[in-house]
Design a protein around this motif. Structure first.
Motif: not given
Length: 337
Positions: A292-319
């Motif tokens: 909330q402090i960041a937002l009050d100071d003018g920072a911009e925050i957005n959400e994102i679909d994390r699944q594409p990031f997870i799909d890349i991480a999973d096989p790397m984690n296994e290796a």
């Protein structure tokens, strides 16, 4: 959380008593001084809250026979410095990340730094306060020849990307420099996303973001907002990637621990358990507060679909888990989801 944490701490106390049975113990009437340190300089940091609680409980339960001296970034702002001081006796209790343990040859602990390993705080707590946490603690103690002994798992919040532009897709990271680890599984992951890992000391990161030395960084709200990174041109935009429910290791010098009396050991572990609860509660509360402090100071925050990031991480984690020899531990973690 408190039930699993208490169970973990109970196992640690029992195991420590057995392992320390042949050590040279101080007499029950001796006083001892403990130097406890973390690398953050902000007085409002959750690390400071945790170590101050550690000090309070240790000194109260021992009627002052145990004195704790807390250092907030004053004997080292880099975790590598704190690890070295712990080994050499310049500090007795320190807080460090798993990545800095790998530099000492304990590769297995890097398991906790794998991206998207955890999907919630509840999942994270069930892992570190349970069987996996106990096994990793044993590995660290054994492979460090008792230089390092885990007495608690702390949180450093949920880490997100922040930089000079928001991320709408993985493609937005192409060619972007990001302050993060420059070797190991964390660096490999960011490289796989197209980013360029860059090494910048934490104390120099504000200036690096301000002067366009790096395009972006990643951390949790309580840490980067307290340092005003969100007020720099290259820190204005936060995308909630939630790629790491971050673990920090509260370590004691095992040799100094073994020299304590049983009573002193028990008090130390009581103080450690209290510090874990206090630090985690501070992190959880500050996540929303500093967002909330960041937002009050003018920072911009957005959400994102994390699944594409997870799909890349999973096989790397296994290796990575296979390379570390901790495939069974990774499976136990996944089974707890």
């Amino acid at each position: 959380m408190k039930k699993s944490l208490a169970a973990f701490m109970g196992v640690m106390v029992t195991a420590s008593m057995v392992l320390a049975g042949c050590g040279d113990e101080a007499s029950s009437g001796d006083g001892i001084k403990i130097v406890a340190a973390h690398n953050q300089t902000s007085p409002e940091n959750p690390y400071q809250d945790g170590l101050l609680k550690f000090k309070e409980v240790a000194e109260e339960e021992s009627d002052g026979a145990i004195e704790v001296e807390v250092h907030a970034g004053t004997i080292g702002t880099e975790e590598s410095e704190l690890v070295e001081k712990l080994k050499l006796g310049g500090a007795d209790v320190v807080l460090v990340s798993p990545g800095f343990m790998t530099a000492t040859g304990i590769d297995e602990v890097d398991l906790l730094a794998l991206p998207y390993l955890f999907d919630s705080y509840e999942h994270w707590e069930s892992v570190v306060d349970g069987e996996v946490g106990e096994e990793l603690a044993s590995i660290i103690n054994e492979k460090s020849n008792n230089d390092f002994k885990i007495i608690g798992y702390w949180s450093a919040g949920v880490r997100h990307y922040y930089g000079k532009k928001p991320i709408e897709s993985i493609d937005d990271l192409s060619g972007m420099s990001i302050r993060t680890q420059t070797s190991g599984v964390v660096a490999d992951y960011w490289k796989s996303l197209g980013a360029v890992p860059s090494s910048v000391a934490w104390g120099e990161l504000y200036q690096a973001l301000q002067q366009n030395v790096v395009d972006s960084s990643e951390n949790s709200y309580p840490y980067f907002v307290q340092q005003n990174h969100h007020q720099t041109p290259n820190g204005k935009y936060t995308t909630e990637t939630a790629h790491d429910y971050t673990t920090r290791l509260l370590l004691v010098n095992g040799n100094k621990y073994d020299a304590m009396t049983d009573e002193q050991k028990e008090i130390l572990m009581q103080a450690a358990e209290a510090s874990v609860e206090t630090e985690r509660e501070a992190v959880f509360a500050q996540e929303e507060e500093y967002k909330q402090i960041a937002l009050d100071d003018g920072a911009e925050i957005n959400e994102i679909d994390r699944q594409p990031f997870i799909d890349i991480a999973d096989p790397m984690n296994e290796a990575a888990a296979k390379d570390m020899g901790v495939e069974e531990l990774l499976q136990k973690i996944n089974d707890l989801k």
